[in-house]
Design a protein around this motif. Structure first.
Motif, mmCIF file in Angstrom:
data_model
loop_
_atom_site.group_PDB
_atom_site.id
_atom_site.type_symbol
_atom_site.label_atom_id
_atom_site.label_comp_id
_atom_site.label_asym_id
_atom_site.label_seq_id
_atom_site.Cartn_x
_atom_site.Cartn_y
_atom_site.Cartn_z
ATOM 1 N N SER A 178 0.805 -1.220 0.000
ATOM 2 C CA SER A 178 0.000 0.000 0.000
ATOM 3 C C SER A 178 0.840 1.274 0.000
ATOM 4 O O SER A 178 0.299 2.367 -0.085
ATOM 5 C CB SER A 178 -0.940 0.012 1.209
ATOM 6 N N VAL A 179 2.155 1.149 0.099
ATOM 7 C CA VAL A 179 3.042 2.306 0.123
ATOM 8 C C VAL A 179 3.883 2.291 -1.151
ATOM 9 O O VAL A 179 4.828 1.520 -1.250
ATOM 10 C CB VAL A 179 3.960 2.267 1.363
ATOM 11 N N PRO A 180 3.563 3.119 -2.139
ATOM 12 C CA PRO A 180 4.283 3.054 -3.415
ATOM 13 C C PRO A 180 5.670 3.689 -3.406
ATOM 14 O O PRO A 180 6.484 3.411 -4.273
ATOM 15 C CB PRO A 180 3.354 3.793 -4.370
ATOM 16 N N ARG A 181 5.942 4.551 -2.412
ATOM 17 C CA ARG A 181 7.238 5.240 -2.405
ATOM 18 C C ARG A 181 7.618 5.650 -0.990
ATOM 19 O O ARG A 181 6.797 5.626 -0.078
ATOM 20 C CB ARG A 181 7.192 6.460 -3.314
ATOM 21 N N ILE A 182 8.875 6.056 -0.853
ATOM 22 C CA ILE A 182 9.388 6.566 0.419
ATOM 23 C C ILE A 182 9.642 8.053 0.230
ATOM 24 O O ILE A 182 10.404 8.452 -0.651
ATOM 25 C CB ILE A 182 10.697 5.876 0.828
ATOM 26 N N GLU A 183 9.017 8.859 1.030
ATOM 27 C CA GLU A 183 9.178 10.309 0.923
ATOM 28 C C GLU A 183 10.590 10.729 1.325
ATOM 29 O O GLU A 183 11.298 10.006 2.027
ATOM 30 C CB GLU A 183 8.140 11.025 1.801
ATOM 31 N N ALA A 184 10.998 11.910 0.895
ATOM 32 C CA ALA A 184 12.321 12.455 1.213
ATOM 33 C C ALA A 184 12.512 12.496 2.730
ATOM 34 O O ALA A 184 11.644 12.945 3.461
ATOM 35 C CB ALA A 184 12.473 13.849 0.633
ATOM 36 N N GLY A 185 13.636 11.970 3.196
ATOM 37 C CA GLY A 185 13.960 11.993 4.612
ATOM 38 C C GLY A 185 13.197 10.995 5.464
ATOM 39 O O GLY A 185 13.386 10.954 6.669
ATOM 40 N N ALA A 186 12.357 10.183 4.874
ATOM 41 C CA ALA A 186 11.549 9.224 5.625
ATOM 42 C C ALA A 186 12.189 7.834 5.598
ATOM 43 O O ALA A 186 13.144 7.589 4.862
ATOM 44 C CB ALA A 186 10.139 9.155 5.046
ATOM 45 N N SER A 187 11.650 6.945 6.402
ATOM 46 C CA SER A 187 12.086 5.557 6.389
ATOM 47 C C SER A 187 10.862 4.654 6.415
ATOM 48 O O SER A 187 9.764 5.088 6.744
ATOM 49 C CB SER A 187 12.989 5.259 7.595
ATOM 50 N N ILE A 188 11.072 3.393 6.047
ATOM 51 C CA ILE A 188 9.995 2.417 6.046
ATOM 52 C C ILE A 188 10.566 1.076 6.493
ATOM 53 O O ILE A 188 11.709 0.745 6.187
ATOM 54 C CB ILE A 188 9.335 2.299 4.655
ATOM 55 N N ASP A 189 9.768 0.342 7.269
ATOM 56 C CA ASP A 189 10.148 -1.003 7.680
ATOM 57 C C ASP A 189 9.485 -2.003 6.747
ATOM 58 O O ASP A 189 8.272 -1.973 6.559
ATOM 59 C CB ASP A 189 9.705 -1.278 9.115
ATOM 60 N N LEU A 190 10.282 -2.883 6.174
ATOM 61 C CA LEU A 190 9.793 -3.951 5.309
ATOM 62 C C LEU A 190 10.006 -5.268 6.031
ATOM 63 O O LEU A 190 10.999 -5.436 6.751
ATOM 64 C CB LEU A 190 10.550 -3.959 3.983
ATOM 65 N N GLN A 191 9.079 -6.200 5.850
ATOM 66 C CA GLN A 191 9.220 -7.471 6.551
ATOM 67 C C GLN A 191 8.641 -8.624 5.747
ATOM 68 O O GLN A 191 7.768 -8.427 4.907
ATOM 69 C CB GLN A 191 8.578 -7.402 7.927
ATOM 70 N N ALA A 192 9.163 -9.802 6.024
ATOM 71 C CA ALA A 192 8.691 -11.025 5.380
ATOM 72 C C ALA A 192 8.906 -12.177 6.350
ATOM 73 O O ALA A 192 9.819 -12.152 7.167
ATOM 74 C CB ALA A 192 9.449 -11.274 4.079
#
Length: 78
Positions: free
Chosen positions: A46-60
């Motif tokens: 549901s998150v197509p991109r990472i905004e400038a200066g942001a971070s995202i956690d990915l998991q599997a």
């Protein structure tokens, strides 16, 4: 096994979510698993991109035959 990776966007602009290249190996360095995981497989569909200066956690989550001793992770855009 549960894999969790945090990706930080240090660019001054938003970037598309990358794919993840995962390689798992045993104690002898032999590959047990190698997979390319798309953002949807990493609980980030549901998150197509990472905004400038942001971070995202990915998991599997996955199951594996054999004893895991090492791993390599790479990011790429197909």
């Amino acid at each position: 096994y549960h894999l969790k990776v945090r990706i930080e966007n240090r660019a001054a602009h938003a970037v598309k979510l990358p794919w993840l290249d995962l390689q798992l190996s045993d104690a002898n360095g032999q590959a047990l698993l190698r997979r390319s995981l798309n953002p949807g497989e990493l609980a980030a569909a549901s998150v197509p991109r990472i905004e400038a200066g942001a971070s995202i956690d990915l998991q599997a989550t996955f199951q594996l035959e054999g004893r895991l001793a090492g791993y390599e992770i790479g990011l790429f855009y197909p």
